[in-house]
Design an enzyme around this catalytic site. Structure first.
Site, PDB file in Angstrom:
ATOM      1  N   THR A 121       0.874  -1.188   0.000  1.00  0.00           N
ATOM      2  CA  THR A 121       0.000   0.000   0.000  1.00  0.00           C
ATOM      3  C   THR A 121       0.908   1.233   0.000  1.00  0.00           C
ATOM      4  OG1 THR A 121      -0.253  -0.222   2.404  1.00  0.00           O
ATOM      5  CG2 THR A 121      -2.035  -1.080   1.032  1.00  0.00           C
ATOM      6  N   LYS A 172       4.196  -6.725   4.250  1.00  0.00           N
ATOM      7  CA  LYS A 172       3.894  -5.356   3.857  1.00  0.00           C
ATOM      8  C   LYS A 172       3.551  -4.571   5.110  1.00  0.00           C
ATOM      9  CE  LYS A 172       0.568  -3.340   3.384  1.00  0.00           C
ATOM     10  NZ  LYS A 172      -0.111  -2.322   4.291  1.00  0.00           N
ATOM     11  N   THR A 191       1.500  -9.210  12.933  1.00  0.00           N
ATOM     12  CA  THR A 191       2.177  -8.181  12.159  1.00  0.00           C
ATOM     13  C   THR A 191       1.175  -7.529  11.242  1.00  0.00           C
ATOM     14  OG1 THR A 191       3.862  -7.776  10.508  1.00  0.00           O
ATOM     15  CG2 THR A 191       2.860  -9.926  10.494  1.00  0.00           C
ATOM     16  N   GLU A 243       6.542   5.120   7.089  1.00  0.00           N
ATOM     17  CA  GLU A 243       6.107   6.213   6.206  1.00  0.00           C
ATOM     18  C   GLU A 243       6.920   7.481   6.459  1.00  0.00           C
ATOM     19  OE1 GLU A 243       1.496   4.711   5.600  1.00  0.00           O
ATOM     20  OE2 GLU A 243       1.958   6.145   7.200  1.00  0.00           O
ATOM     21  N   ASN A 296      -0.337  10.546   5.348  1.00  0.00           N
ATOM     22  CA  ASN A 296      -1.547  10.183   6.060  1.00  0.00           C
ATOM     23  C   ASN A 296      -2.647  11.236   5.962  1.00  0.00           C
ATOM     24  OD1 ASN A 296      -1.165   7.486   7.523  1.00  0.00           O
ATOM     25  ND2 ASN A 296       0.770   8.535   7.808  1.00  0.00           N
ATOM     26  N   SER A 354      -8.086  10.652   0.433  1.00  0.00           N
ATOM     27  CA  SER A 354      -8.585  11.640  -0.544  1.00  0.00           C
ATOM     28  C   SER A 354      -7.872  11.591  -1.884  1.00  0.00           C
ATOM     29  CB  SER A 354      -8.453  13.049   0.032  1.00  0.00           C
ATOM     30  OG  SER A 354      -7.146  13.272   0.486  1.00  0.00           O
TER      31      SER A 354
END
Length: 413
Positions: A158, A184, A195, A285, A408, A413
């Site tokens: 993702t 992932k 996980t 991220e 995030n 959106s």
């Protein structure tokens, strides 16, 4: 899925051998992403055993509930994973989607829906249109082939910036057995007995109950010792599949986790899980720094874990690391708020081997230039000495950057 690969990504691509009894195929089903694969089908030979650990979230996804129910049989013939939609907080429609997906996969694989395992990752709260799998899974079953681990790992991504793969080969009896894994995860990461999404495959002949014990023990100091942002996903799933094909080469059939012949295998499984979990931390991220937190001298390992997690999940600690600032005051804060035994006047703190605080105050030999230079490294180790006992633990995390907020803020959106 981010376009820029994390600067902490592995520099070499892992060479993944085939695992006898496992075949893969991927496709673009249009779940959410355009122009990329988003569904993975794994076909498993008859006789494959399965084990799993899952999120402890009180709001689990529909696939998590499906897998928990099907795990009781200990048998698996197919795995379906989709990215782009988590099928979580989707009520009755979510349960219907899992049932339809399993039925389609079972028909394609020639097995019972009870032998199909499911995992979904992506947006929470939006219905998953499982009719998009109709026809796709049948085609995937026809084209499934051993070996293409890279494509399989990419299909389940993702916001990940790179596919996460790990492998080990170990002797079991007279045979060499293979353990391959993929994972992932880059955000909403603080596993709790599981996980993000991870799948491990081996050709070792191990019973479902023995595999379950190995997996449950294996996650404790690997995936459960990783945090990106302190948020436990609704979808966390770790499944392990053992095809048993190595029995034909002389591997003994293992029925219990305590079998002494499993010693090397258990160590190798831990190595694979540890490798995958570190890759998750490296792909946090927006991450620019991998952070290792070691707590020593605690009253117990459990206490050390809580303190380490308090530091790892502190936005103030993580932003300081992002700014390459050895701000030990924030570490002191995080230790103090953990709710575990700690004595301010016995506390010592080091960054990358340089002690900055000792006995509850700044270290007398502190040198700002030396520490500032050390903080520019891509890996930062924070070592905390409590001076209270023999408890020790280690967790991995990453820094908190502006990019984490951007990813995030725009996720739905």
């Amino acid at each position: 899925m981010s376009s820029a690969i994390s600067p902490l990504a592995p520099t070499e691509i892992t060479d993944m051998p085939a695992v006898a009894g496992v075949k893969f195929a991927t496709a673009a089903a249009g779940i959410r992403y355009k122009g990329r694969t988003d569904v993975l089908l794994a076909i498993l030979d008859r006789g494959t055993t399965v084990a799993g650990v899952f999120t402890q979230s009180k709001c689990p996804s529909a696939p998590v509930e499906w897998c928990r129910a099907k795990l009781k049989s200990g048998k698996a013939r197919a795995l379906v994973v989709n990215s782009g939609n988590a099928n979580a907080f989707t009520g009755k429609t979510g349960r219907q989607a899992t049932a339809l997906t399993a039925a389609l996969a079972a028909k394609a694989a020639g097995c019972s829906p009870n032998e199909v395992f499911l995992a979904s990752t992506g947006v929470i709260g939006e219905p998953l249109d499982a009719t998009k799998f109709d026809g796709v899974l049948a085609t995937l079953a026809e084209t499934a082939a051993p070996g293409d681990w890279m494509s399989a790992a990419k299909a389940i991504m993702t916001t990940d910036t790179f596919p996460k793969l790990a492998t080990a080969t170990v002797k079991l009896g007279k045979a060499n057995v293979t353990i391959n894994g993929m994972a992932k995860g880059a955000g909403m990461i603080m596993p709790d007995m599981a996980t993000m999404l991870s799948f491990v495959f081996t050709d070792a002949p191990i019973s479902a109950s023995a595999l379950q014990s190995l997996l449950r023990d294996g996650v404790e100091d690997t995936f459960n010792a990783v945090t990106i942002d302190g948020d436990t996903s609704t979808s966390d799933t770790l499944l392990a599949f053992a095809t048993g094909h190595a029995a034909a080469s002389g591997a003994p059939k293992i029925s219990r986790a305590g079998d002494p012949r499993l010693k090397a295998f258990t160590k190798a499984l831990h190595t694979v899980l540890a490798d995958l979990s570190e890759q998750v931390a490296r792909d946090g991220e927006g991450a620019r720094k991998l952070i290792e937190i070691i707590v020593e001298g605690a009253v117990s390992k459990k206490s050390a874990r809580k303190i380490a997690m308090s530091v790892a999940n502190s936005p103030l600690v993580k932003t300081a690391i992002a700014g390459e600032d050895a701000n030990w005051g924030r570490v002191v804060m995080a230790v103090g708020k953990a709710g575990e035994p700690a004595n301010r006047d016995k506390l010592s703190i080091s960054f990358n081997g340089i002690r900055v605080a000792k006995s509850g105050a700044r270290d007398p030999s502190y040198n700002e230039q030396e520490v500032s230079a050390a903080m520019k490294n891509p890996k930062i180790q924070i070592r905390i000495g409590l001076g209270l006992g023999k408890g020790r633990d280690r967790v991995l995390t990453c820094d908190l950057t502006k990019e984490y907020i951007a990813i995030n803020a725009d996720y739905r959106s």
